[in-house]
Design a protein around this motif. Structure first.
Motif, short mmCIF file in Angstrom:
data_model
loop_
_atom_site.label_atom_id
_atom_site.label_comp_id
_atom_site.label_asym_id
_atom_site.label_seq_id
_atom_site.Cartn_x
_atom_site.Cartn_y
_atom_site.Cartn_z
N ALA A 86 15.95 -45.48 -16.52
CA ALA A 86 14.89 -44.67 -15.89
C ALA A 86 14.76 -44.99 -14.40
O ALA A 86 14.59 -44.09 -13.57
CB ALA A 86 13.57 -44.90 -16.61
N MET A 87 14.83 -46.28 -14.05
CA MET A 87 14.68 -46.67 -12.63
C MET A 87 15.85 -46.14 -11.82
O MET A 87 15.69 -45.77 -10.66
CB MET A 87 14.59 -48.20 -12.52
N HIS A 88 17.04 -46.11 -12.41
CA HIS A 88 18.22 -45.56 -11.73
C HIS A 88 17.99 -44.11 -11.31
O HIS A 88 18.32 -43.71 -10.20
CB HIS A 88 19.42 -45.58 -12.69
N ARG A 89 17.42 -43.27 -12.21
CA ARG A 89 17.46 -41.83 -12.00
C ARG A 89 16.14 -41.16 -11.64
O ARG A 89 16.14 -40.03 -11.18
CB ARG A 89 18.02 -41.14 -13.26
N ILE A 90 14.99 -41.83 -11.88
CA ILE A 90 13.72 -41.12 -11.66
C ILE A 90 13.06 -41.50 -10.33
O ILE A 90 12.44 -40.66 -9.67
CB ILE A 90 12.74 -41.38 -12.83
N THR A 91 13.19 -42.75 -9.91
CA THR A 91 12.36 -43.29 -8.82
C THR A 91 12.46 -42.54 -7.50
O THR A 91 11.45 -42.27 -6.84
CB THR A 91 12.75 -44.76 -8.57
#
Length: 413
Positions: A86-91
Motif C-alpha cells: 500500500a505504501m508503494h502505490r497509494i502515498t
C-alpha cells in the motif's frame, strides 16, 4: 460600504485559515513530547507500530490549514506485506496520504480515530474526494470511520499481496491515466525481501512509480499482467531489490522478456539500502525522432546536505509508514542500522556524504530521523549516526571538552 468590504476580507481570511482540528499539540499523542535530539538527529520513539505511525503523521502534517493537511489517509492492518504494498502505490501525489494502522485486534483504536479526526483530509479531487483508503480493513471498522468522522472511504479487499499490487496498479492507472514504465520488484517469499526493498519503497512513496512482487524462483501471473501494461521503448524498466540470493538470476532472465532489468542490491540489507540511497537511473523512456520522454528512478545522493530516515530492519512495521518523511518535507532515503551499531555499509555511505570541514555549509541540511525507541535503535547508535553526519571529528566522550579548554574568564589577582 467600508463595513461591507471589511466583512468580506475578514470572512476570506477565516476561510483561508481552514477549519481543521488544529496542530498536533491539541488532542494528540503525548509521545511527541518524548522525542530526543542530537545536533544532527531527532528520534521519533514509537513503542509499537500504531503509536509510531501516529508520531509520524503528527511530525509531517500540522493540519492547521489546507496546504499542510493530508489529501487522504491510508488505513491498513499490522501486516508487513500489505502495508509495504500500500505504501508503494497509494502515498504519492495526487493522493498525498500517510499511513495509520489498525490495532492488533484489527479495530480502529481511539487514539488512531482521534488522529484521523485531527488530520481532516482534503479529499482526493481526482478520486471523488476520497478521504480514507482502507486496505483489508473489516467492514465494521470502515462503517465506524464513516459514521463517526463522516469521511469518504474507498476500500480495497485483497488478502494476497501479489494480487493487491495488481489491483492498486490498475487503480493508479485510472487515477493518472497512465502506467509508470519504471517498476520496482521485490521478493515476497524471501525472509528479507521487504528489508532489501524498504529503501526503494521509500523512493516510490516519494515519486509514485510502479511496484510488483515476484517469488525468488518464479514470476506470478499477476506480475506478468502488470508488466505487460508497460509501453516504453523497451517495455518496462524493472529494478530488482536484492541480489541473486533474494531474486534468482533465472527470474531476472525471465523478466527480460518484459523490458530492461536492473538490480539495486548489496551483500546484505544494510548494503542494499545504502546502494539504493546513491542509486540513479536516468535516460530515455520512449520518444520520437525529434524528442523523447525520460525515465528517472532513484535518489542518486552522493554529496552532503540531505535528510535520512534511519531504523532497524527487524522493525519493518515501524519503518514502512516512516517513508512519509521522504514523501513530504525534506525528502531523503531510508537507511538501516543494527540496534547497537552502525553496520559498515551504512557507515561508509554516511562517511561519503559527510560535509567537508572546510565547506560545512551543507551541515545544516545533513540530518537524520531515528525511527523507534531505544530498544529498536540504541542511544549509542543514534550518537554514532550523529557523529557520522557531522563535518567535525567529535569524540565519543565529549565531557572532556570544557574541562580541557582554556578558562577565558579566569580571575587574576
Amino acid at each position: 460600504m467600508i463595513k461591507y468590504i471589511c466583512s468580506i476580507l475578514i470572512g476570506s481570511l477565516l476561510i483561508s485559515c481552514g477549519n481543521t482540528e488544529g496542530g498536533p499539540g491539541g488532542g494528540s499523542h503525548p509521545l511527541q513530547q518524548e522525542a530526543t535530539a542530537t545536533a544532527y538527529t531527532v528520534r521519533l520513539p514509537g513503542s509499537n507500530p500504531e503509536e509510531q505511525a501516529i508520531l509520524l503523521t503528527q511530525t509531517v502534517y500540522p493540519a492547521t490549514r489546507e496546504d499542510n493537511a493530508v489529501g487522504a489517509i491510508i488505513l491498513v492492518p499490522q501486516d508487513e506485506q500489505i502495508a509495504f504494498t500500500a505504501m508503494h502505490r497509494i502515498t504519492h501525489m495526487p493522493v498525498n496520504a500517510p499511513m495509520l494502522y489498525l490495532s492488533q485486534d484489527n479495530t480502529v483504536s481511539e487514539q488512531t480515530l482521534r488522529e484521523m479526526k485531527r488530520l481532516k483530509p482534503d479529499g482526493v479531487l481526482q478520486d471523488e474526494r476520497t478521504d480514507v483508503y482502507a486496505v483489508n480493513v473489516p467492514a465494521k471498522e470502515v462503517e465506524k470511520v464513516r459514521e463517526i468522522l463522516g469521511y469518504r472511504v474507498r476500500t480495497f479487499y485483497e488478502e494476497d499481496p501479489i494480487q493487491l499490487a495488481s489491483v492498486l496498479d490498475r487503480w493508479q492507472a485510472a487515477l493518472k491515466a497512465d502506467h509508470p514504465d519504471e517498476v520496482i520488484i521485490s521478493a515476497i517469499d524471501h525472509p528479507k525481501g521487504i528489508e532489501h526493498g524498504i529503501g526503494a519503497m521509500g523512493w516510490n512513496a516519494h515519486m509514485g512509480k510502479g511496484f510488483a512482487w515476484v517469488y525468488k524462483d518464479s514470476i506470478p501471473q499477476a506480475t506478468k499482467d502488470i508488466l505487460e501494461r508497460r509501453y516504453g521503448d523497451f517495455g518496462a524498466f524493472m529494478y530488482l531489490t536484492g541480489g541473486s540470493d533474494v531474486i534468482s538470476d533465472k527470474v531476472a532472465k525471465q523478466l527480460g522478456r518484459y523490458g530492461l532489468v536492473r538490480r539495486i542490491a548489496g551483500k546484505n540489507v544494510f548494503a542494499s539500502n545504502s546502494v539504493n540511497a546513491g542509486y540513479k537511473d536516468f535516460g530515455r523512456n520512449w520518444g520520437w525522432w525529434w524528442d523523447w520522454s525520460p525515465r528517472s528512478l532513484g535518489w542518486g545522493i552522493a554529496q552532503a546536505g540531505h535528510n535520512y530516515i534511519i531504523g532497524n530492519p527487524d522493525d519493518m512495521l515501524y519503518m514502512i509508514p516512516a517513508a512519509v518523511l521522504g514523501h513530504m518535507g525534506k525528502h531523503g532515503p531510508i537507511l538501516l542500522v543494527k540496534p547497537d551499531s552502525v553496520p559498515k555499509p551504512t557507515a561508509d555511505y554516511l562517511k561519503m556524504v559527510k560535509p567537508f570541514k572546510t565547506g560545512p555549509q551543507e551541515t545544516i541540511l545533513n540530518f537524520a530521523w531515528i525511527i523507534g525507541d531505544t530498544t529498536s535503535v540504541s542511544t549509542a547508535t543514534q550518537q554514532s549516526v550523529d557523529r557520522l553526519l557531522s563535518p567535525f571529528d567529535i569524540p565519543v566522550d565529549t565531557t572532556a571538552y570544557l574541562p580541557k579548554a582554556p578558562i577565558l574568564q579566569e580571575k587574576k589577582d
